[in-house]
Design an enzyme around this catalytic site. Structure first.
Site, PDB file in Angstrom:
ATOM      1  N   GLY A  14       0.769  -1.246   0.000  1.00  0.00           N
ATOM      2  CA  GLY A  14       0.000   0.000   0.000  1.00  0.00           C
ATOM      3  C   GLY A  14       0.795   1.289   0.000  1.00  0.00           C
ATOM      4  N   TYR A 158     -16.763  10.416   7.974  1.00  0.00           N
ATOM      5  CA  TYR A 158     -15.998   9.186   7.724  1.00  0.00           C
ATOM      6  C   TYR A 158     -16.927   8.079   7.220  1.00  0.00           C
ATOM      7  CZ  TYR A 158     -11.998   6.037   8.424  1.00  0.00           C
ATOM      8  OH  TYR A 158     -10.956   5.157   8.245  1.00  0.00           O
ATOM      9  N   LYS A 165     -13.931   0.058   8.772  1.00  0.00           N
ATOM     10  CA  LYS A 165     -12.877  -0.067   9.793  1.00  0.00           C
ATOM     11  C   LYS A 165     -13.370  -0.867  11.001  1.00  0.00           C
ATOM     12  CE  LYS A 165      -9.479   2.186   7.775  1.00  0.00           C
ATOM     13  NZ  LYS A 165      -8.280   1.483   7.264  1.00  0.00           N
ATOM     14  N   ARG A 195      -1.964  13.883   6.637  1.00  0.00           N
ATOM     15  CA  ARG A 195      -2.298  14.390   5.306  1.00  0.00           C
ATOM     16  C   ARG A 195      -1.673  13.502   4.219  1.00  0.00           C
ATOM     17  NH1 ARG A 195      -4.678  19.000   4.553  1.00  0.00           N
ATOM     18  NH2 ARG A 195      -3.982  20.070   6.445  1.00  0.00           N
ATOM     19  N   SER A 198      -4.787   9.437   0.460  1.00  0.00           N
ATOM     20  CA  SER A 198      -6.100   8.894   0.844  1.00  0.00           C
ATOM     21  C   SER A 198      -6.926   9.910   1.623  1.00  0.00           C
ATOM     22  CB  SER A 198      -5.900   7.644   1.710  1.00  0.00           C
ATOM     23  OG  SER A 198      -5.376   6.601   0.935  1.00  0.00           O
TER      24      SER A 198
HETATM   25  C1  LIG Z   1     -13.523  12.779   8.821  1.00  0.00           C
HETATM   26  C2  LIG Z   1     -12.368  11.908   9.253  1.00  0.00           C
HETATM   27  C3  LIG Z   1     -11.068  12.664   9.108  1.00  0.00           C
HETATM   28  C4  LIG Z   1      -9.889  11.787   9.515  1.00  0.00           C
HETATM   29  C5  LIG Z   1      -9.690  10.677   8.498  1.00  0.00           C
HETATM   30  C6  LIG Z   1      -8.353   9.964   8.765  1.00  0.00           C
HETATM   31  C7  LIG Z   1      -8.156   8.984   7.663  1.00  0.00           C
HETATM   32  C8  LIG Z   1      -7.474   9.355   6.504  1.00  0.00           C
HETATM   33  C9  LIG Z   1      -7.296   8.445   5.460  1.00  0.00           C
HETATM   34  C10 LIG Z   1      -7.805   7.159   5.601  1.00  0.00           C
HETATM   35  O1  LIG Z   1      -7.651   6.198   4.594  1.00  0.00           O
HETATM   36  C11 LIG Z   1      -8.533   6.222   3.537  1.00  0.00           C
HETATM   37  C12 LIG Z   1      -8.267   5.350   2.485  1.00  0.00           C
HETATM   38  C13 LIG Z   1      -9.062   5.360   1.355  1.00  0.00           C
HETATM   39  C14 LIG Z   1     -10.140   6.220   1.300  1.00  0.00           C
HETATM   40  O2  LIG Z   1     -10.934   6.235   0.168  1.00  0.00           O
HETATM   41  C15 LIG Z   1     -10.624   7.161  -0.799  1.00  0.00           C
HETATM   42  C16 LIG Z   1      -9.519   8.004  -0.699  1.00  0.00           C
HETATM   43  C17 LIG Z   1      -9.294   8.901  -1.738  1.00  0.00           C
HETATM   44  C18 LIG Z   1     -10.136   8.931  -2.830  1.00  0.00           C
HETATM   45  C19 LIG Z   1     -11.221   8.050  -2.848  1.00  0.00           C
HETATM   46  O3  LIG Z   1     -12.049   8.065  -3.901  1.00  0.00           O
HETATM   47  N1  LIG Z   1     -11.438   7.188  -1.837  1.00  0.00           N
HETATM   48  C20 LIG Z   1     -10.430   7.080   2.356  1.00  0.00           C
HETATM   49  C21 LIG Z   1      -9.611   7.075   3.497  1.00  0.00           C
HETATM   50  C22 LIG Z   1      -8.486   6.794   6.749  1.00  0.00           C
HETATM   51  O4  LIG Z   1      -8.974   5.525   6.820  1.00  0.00           O
HETATM   52  C23 LIG Z   1      -8.658   7.691   7.801  1.00  0.00           C
END
Ligand SMILES: CCCCCCc1ccc(Oc2ccc(Oc3cccc(O)n3)cc2)c(O)c1
Length: 257
Positions: A14, A158, A165, A195, A198
């Site tokens: 990943g 989220y 999760k 940051r 994802s």
């Molecule tokens: C509102 C919550 C703010 C904190 C979020 C912290 C976080 C950040 C990134 C995380 O990992 C993902 C992985 C994929 C994902 O799906 C995505 C990412 C980018 C574009 C997309 O179309 N899907 C969303 C979060 C994650 O699980 C958790």
């Protein structure tokens, strides 16, 4: 007891770019002396992963494409790794996905397909990867996955990933129960917001980051390196008494009401 990872091999799944938490984990394991094997979702990520690994001061990293929505692909990946490397000592599962439309607004508007896609990639893939990699961990092993507080309690926006999760956390524990008898431990790191590529997909990410800096006990955001160090702990014999655990590396934010 020696806590160096010299002579040990770990699979890191990943890494997308230098901001990835997976890259922080890879660097920490490398600095502890480990040899690394990288898998990436599709050819779009091959170049950045090879370039990043090229910056490490060793030339024996290996690279494999692995689409975790395809069971045959997972099987083939670990068959190839077994042929090329033989034994691995652990694996970092840093894989998750949900459709952007399902990462903001009302959770109940999540489509059935979107819900299942996020479960497929973000939770089931841990069980599938554990199943296909366990036979390579003949000297015991440690599997680490990445989770988030939004799976333990509601975090605005989220949404579908929070449900994924929650599923990942339970998947981790049931997998830990299956693999303990083979000397393989399975744990999760619940990282605070960082940051990354994802994170760009999650609605109003910036306000959560600000809240961490204002309210988290340590009053500071978490870094990929800090997560990498805890991954090193979980991959090393220092954590030999632990399995099925979720360690929060989040400046203490999870302890707040
Ligand atoms: C509102 C919550 C703010 C904190 C979020 C912290 C976080 C950040 C990134 C995380 O990992 C993902 C992985 C994929 C994902 O799906 C995505 C990412 C980018 C574009 C997309 O179309 N899907 C969303 C979060 C994650 O699980 C958790």
């Amino acid at each position: 007891m020696n806590f160096s990872l010299e002579g040990k091999t770990y699979v890191v799944m990943g890494v997308a770019n230098r901001r990835s938490i997976a890259w922080g984990i890879a660097q920490a394991l490398h600095n502890a002396g480990a040899r690394l094997v990288f898998t990436y979702a599709n050819e779009r990520f091959e170049k950045p992963v090879r370039e990043l690994a090229g910056s490490l001061d060793r030339d024996d990293s290996l690279f494999y494409e692995c689409d975790v929505t395809d069971d045959e692909a997972i099987k083939q990946t670990f068959t190839s790794i077994k042929e090329d490397v033989g034994v691995i000592h652990g694996l970092a599962h840093c894989i998750a996905f949900a459709n952007r439309d399902d990462l903001n607004g009302e959770f109940i508007d999540t489509s059935r397909d979107g819900f299942l896609l996020s479960q497929n990639i973000s939770a089931y893939s841990l069980a599938a990867v554990a199943r296909e990699s366990k036979d390579l961990m003949t000297e015991g092993g440690s599997i680490v996955t990445l989770t988030y507080l939004g799976g333990e309690r509601v975090v605005q926006n989220y949404n579908v990933m929070g449900v994924a999760k929650a599923s990942l956390d339970a998947t981790m524990k049931y997998t830990a129960n299956d693999l303990g008898k083979h000397g393989i431990r399975v744990n999760a790191i619940s990282a605070g917001p960082i940051r990354t590529l994802s994170a760009k997909g999650v609605g109003d990410f910036n306000s959560i980051l600000q809240e961490i800096e204002e309210r988290a006990p340590l009053r500071k955001p978490v870094t990929q390196e800090e997560v990498g160090d805890v991954a090193y702990f979980l991959m090393s014999d220092l954590s030999r008494g632990m399995t099925g655990e979720i360690l929060h590396v989040d400046s203490g934010f999870n302890i707040l009401g």
